[in-house]
Design a protein around this motif. Structure first.
Motif, short mmCIF file in Angstrom:
data_model
loop_
_atom_site.label_atom_id
_atom_site.label_comp_id
_atom_site.label_asym_id
_atom_site.label_seq_id
_atom_site.Cartn_x
_atom_site.Cartn_y
_atom_site.Cartn_z
N ILE A 176 0.86 -1.17 0.00
CA ILE A 176 0.00 0.00 0.00
C ILE A 176 0.90 1.22 0.00
O ILE A 176 1.98 1.19 0.59
CB ILE A 176 -0.94 -0.03 1.23
CG1 ILE A 176 -2.00 1.05 1.14
CG2 ILE A 176 -0.16 0.06 2.52
CD1 ILE A 176 -3.11 0.87 2.19
N THR A 177 0.47 2.27 -0.68
CA THR A 177 1.27 3.49 -0.69
C THR A 177 1.03 4.27 0.60
O THR A 177 0.05 4.05 1.30
CB THR A 177 0.91 4.39 -1.89
OG1 THR A 177 -0.43 4.86 -1.72
CG2 THR A 177 1.05 3.64 -3.21
N THR A 186 4.79 1.53 0.70
CA THR A 186 5.73 2.06 -0.29
C THR A 186 5.69 3.58 -0.29
O THR A 186 4.66 4.20 -0.02
CB THR A 186 5.42 1.54 -1.70
OG1 THR A 186 4.11 1.95 -2.08
CG2 THR A 186 5.55 0.03 -1.76
N ARG A 187 6.84 4.14 -0.62
CA ARG A 187 6.97 5.59 -0.76
C ARG A 187 7.80 5.83 -2.01
O ARG A 187 8.90 5.30 -2.14
CB ARG A 187 7.66 6.17 0.45
CG ARG A 187 7.74 7.66 0.45
CD ARG A 187 8.33 8.14 1.73
NE ARG A 187 7.77 9.43 2.06
CZ ARG A 187 8.12 10.14 3.09
NH1 ARG A 187 9.00 9.66 3.95
NH2 ARG A 187 7.58 11.29 3.31
N ASN A 188 7.25 6.57 -2.92
CA ASN A 188 7.90 6.82 -4.22
C ASN A 188 8.24 5.51 -4.93
O ASN A 188 9.30 5.37 -5.52
CB ASN A 188 9.15 7.68 -4.05
CG ASN A 188 8.84 9.05 -3.48
OD1 ASN A 188 7.80 9.63 -3.80
ND2 ASN A 188 9.71 9.55 -2.63
N GLY A 189 7.35 4.54 -4.80
CA GLY A 189 7.52 3.27 -5.49
C GLY A 189 8.47 2.28 -4.83
O GLY A 189 8.66 1.18 -5.33
N LEU A 197 9.71 0.16 -1.26
CA LEU A 197 9.27 -0.33 0.03
C LEU A 197 9.95 0.47 1.14
O LEU A 197 11.18 0.56 1.19
CB LEU A 197 9.59 -1.82 0.19
CG LEU A 197 9.02 -2.52 1.40
CD1 LEU A 197 7.49 -2.50 1.39
CD2 LEU A 197 9.51 -3.96 1.46
N ALA A 198 9.16 1.10 2.01
CA ALA A 198 9.71 1.96 3.05
C ALA A 198 9.52 1.37 4.44
O ALA A 198 10.31 1.64 5.34
CB ALA A 198 9.05 3.34 2.99
N ALA A 199 8.47 0.58 4.64
CA ALA A 199 8.17 0.03 5.95
C ALA A 199 7.23 -1.15 5.77
O ALA A 199 6.68 -1.36 4.69
CB ALA A 199 7.53 1.08 6.84
N VAL A 200 7.07 -1.90 6.85
CA VAL A 200 6.14 -3.03 6.84
C VAL A 200 5.33 -2.97 8.12
O VAL A 200 5.88 -2.82 9.21
CB VAL A 200 6.88 -4.38 6.73
CG1 VAL A 200 5.90 -5.54 6.78
CG2 VAL A 200 7.72 -4.42 5.46
#
Length: 87
Positions: A8-9, A34-37, A39-42
């Protein structure tokens, strides 16, 4: 990541936070954010986090035991170590 249930964004997360938390808490899903396409966190359940922490602790204990059994008792004086690091 193969273990993610979905992604999810960050924008979608803002509007769906309650649903995402419910999916993680009750269904045990692991949702990638996701951030800017990228994966940033889970978002994971507390149970998943506790299992990860227990696994890490077990690894630390095993590494400590291995290091302790390999210890030959030799020690380096602090002054010698400082001299070696300074050179």
């Amino acid at each position: 990541m193969d273990t993610l249930s979905g992604e999810i964004t960050t924008r979608e997360l803002r509007s769906q936070l309650s649903d995402v938390l419910g999916r993680a808490m009750y269904a045990g899903e692991r949702i990638g954010v996701t951030r800017n396409g990228k994966l940033a966190a889970v978002v994971v359940s507390v149970e998943d986090l506790e299992a990860l922490e227990a696994f890490e602790m077990a690894q630390d204990v095993a590494a400590y035991r291995d290091a302790k059994s390999a210890d030959d008792g030799a020690r380096v004086p602090l002054e010698d170590l400082r001299a070696e690091l300074a050179s």
